[in-house]
Motif scaffolding. Structure first.
Motif, short mmCIF file in Angstrom:
data_model
loop_
_atom_site.label_atom_id
_atom_site.label_comp_id
_atom_site.label_asym_id
_atom_site.label_seq_id
_atom_site.Cartn_x
_atom_site.Cartn_y
_atom_site.Cartn_z
N LEU A 182 0.84 -1.21 0.00
CA LEU A 182 0.00 0.00 0.00
C LEU A 182 0.87 1.26 0.00
N VAL A 215 -8.41 6.92 1.90
CA VAL A 215 -8.34 5.66 1.17
C VAL A 215 -9.20 4.59 1.83
N CYS A 266 -9.73 0.38 1.18
CA CYS A 266 -9.21 -0.70 0.34
C CYS A 266 -9.62 -2.06 0.88
N THR A 267 -9.66 -3.03 -0.01
CA THR A 267 -9.94 -4.41 0.38
C THR A 267 -8.74 -5.26 0.01
N GLY A 279 -4.68 -1.57 6.44
CA GLY A 279 -4.72 -0.17 6.00
C GLY A 279 -4.19 0.76 7.08
N SER A 295 -9.29 -0.42 5.90
CA SER A 295 -9.28 -1.58 5.01
C SER A 295 -10.18 -2.69 5.54
N HIS A 346 -4.91 -6.14 -3.98
CA HIS A 346 -5.57 -5.03 -3.30
C HIS A 346 -6.52 -4.33 -4.25
N SER A 347 -7.73 -4.09 -3.79
CA SER A 347 -8.69 -3.30 -4.56
C SER A 347 -8.82 -1.97 -3.80
N ILE A 348 -8.41 -0.87 -4.46
CA ILE A 348 -8.19 0.39 -3.72
C ILE A 348 -9.05 1.53 -4.29
N TYR A 394 -9.64 4.72 -8.68
CA TYR A 394 -9.82 3.27 -8.49
C TYR A 394 -8.60 2.55 -9.06
#
Ligand SMILES: NC(=O)c1ccc[n+]([C@@H]2O[C@H](COP(=O)([O-])OP(=O)(O)OC[C@H]3O[C@@H](n4cnc5c(N)ncnc54)[C@H](OP(=O)(O)O)[C@@H]3O)[C@@H](O)[C@H]2O)c1
Length: 347
Positions: free
Chosen positions: A149, A165, A167-168, A198, A212, A225-227, A300
């Protein structure tokens, strides 16, 4: 200048990689590595010429190495007596016990992300706070996820001055060599929300507001990571300029999922093997160019993290920071990465 003498306490997934990365440098030397007892991993230490020590000072445990044909040079205290800095690569949560040993031996120490920030009160990633760690007595290199990250968020923050932010973390269930963890046929949400990943970024870059969620999935090879990052008004950035910025960022790789036909973590790992990285490692964070999109102030993107290796070059930079031998993190990162590349092209 004399080489920095580094002991590695724990020669498992992270320890063996850190040892190699240090061995590649011309300003530091591995003075020893530890194992709890004889096992197949000792052969690697012998082959590399790293002196072998025991994680304990118990004479019976030390003797158990020679019973299996390995030369053990002593216990952890013996290793600490010849080290200036120790990189603790023990399994997570063993830190408190080991910290006492390091402090009483008077050596500098670096823990890994399996320990909490509170253990050292200081954490480290090369791009975020190399300078704040200069000459410190000890620190913690943050986890693979937090390192990932930081790699993409810190330069983004530096461009626009504020970031919020969400995030997953889609986490690998276990490392490839780990036969004791799961799930193997389930998706397991981390029910402690937000997850620690996160917020851990704020231990190295407190200015980034970040939360996160995490889920573990049945794969062993990478995290994804999907951010979603909210940029401030008037940020002046575009999707293209953000991609170009990451292309210039040390230890970030940007590739196009469609054009390069590299749309899954399996293909990313295959690419790492193709370019000849030992153990198939990828020290860089992988960003999919066609998965980056700025919509108004909201960005994204997806990125993939090779969990076993992204923290490895950070440990090398961290040694230089604690020893006060290089103040500029970019110079350190370049030296670390070029030395590692040379080492693997010739060894
Ligand atoms: N694996 C990852 O993907 C990853 C990524 C980033 C950060 N980390 C962090 O890095 C640290 C090390 O993880 P790892 O995955 O390398 O663990 P690992 O593969 O289980 O290796 C741990 C090593 O520590 C040794 N050890 C056991 N007890 C010890 C003690 N009391 N003192 C010193 N060493 C001891 C083990 O010896 P034996 O070999 O004799 O059992 C082994 O060599 C953890 O904090 C972890 O959270 C891991």
């Amino acid at each position: 200048m004399d080489k920095i003498k580094v002991g590695i306490n724990g020669f498992g997934t992270i320890g063996k990689r850190v040892a190699d990365a240090i061995d590649a440098q011309d300003d530091m030397v591995v003075v020893g590595v530890t194992k709890t007892g004889p096992s197949f991993g000792c052969k690697l230490a012998v082959k590399k010429g790293f002196p072998l020590y025991c994680t304990s000072d118990d004479q019976e445990k030390i003797n158990s190495f020679s019973n299996e044909g390995y030369k053990c040079n002593g216990g952890i205290s013996d290793l600490l007596s010849v080290s200036q800095v120790v990189v603790d690569c023990a399994p997570g949560k063993m830190g408190a016990e080991n910290l006492e040993k390091y402090q009483s031996a008077g050596v500098k120490y670096i823990f890994q992300g399996g320990e909490k920030h509170d253990l050292t009160g200081l954490s480290y990633t090369s791009s975020a706070n190399h300078i704040q760690n200069l000459n410190a007595r000890g620190t913690r290199v943050v986890s693979c996820n937090t390192t990932g990250l930081s790699r993409t968020l810190v330069p983004l923050f530096d461009q626009c001055g504020s970031l919020k932010v969400e995030c997953t973390m889609i986490r690998r269930a276990a490392d490839p060599g780990d036969s004791s963890k799961g799930p193997i046929n389930a998706i397991k949400p981390v029910l402690k929300v937000p997850s620690h990943h996160g917020p851990d970024v704020m231990t190295v870059k407190p200015e980034i507001e970040i939360n996160s969620l995490a889920v573990a999935v049945p794969t062993t090879i990478m995290h994804v990571h999907s951010i979603i990052a909210d940029l401030p008004e008037g940020h002046g950035l575009s999707t293209d300029s953000i991609i170009r910025m990451w292309e210039q960022t040390p230890r970030v790789i940007v590739m196009n999922g469609s054009k390069d036909r590299i749309s899954t973590t399996a293909e990313v790992m295959e690419m790492a093997r193709d370019i000849g990285r030992k153990w198939g490692d990828l020290h860089e964070i992988f960003v999919w160019e066609d998965g980056v999109k700025l919509v108004g102030n909201r960005l994204y993107y997806f990125q993939a993290i090779h969990q076993e290796s992204d923290v490895i070059p950070e440990n090398v930079d961290c040694i230089r920071s604690l020893m006060g031998t290089e103040e500029d993190w970019v110079k350190s990162a370049n030296k670390t990465d070029e030395s590692i590349a040379r080492y693997y092209s010739t060894s």
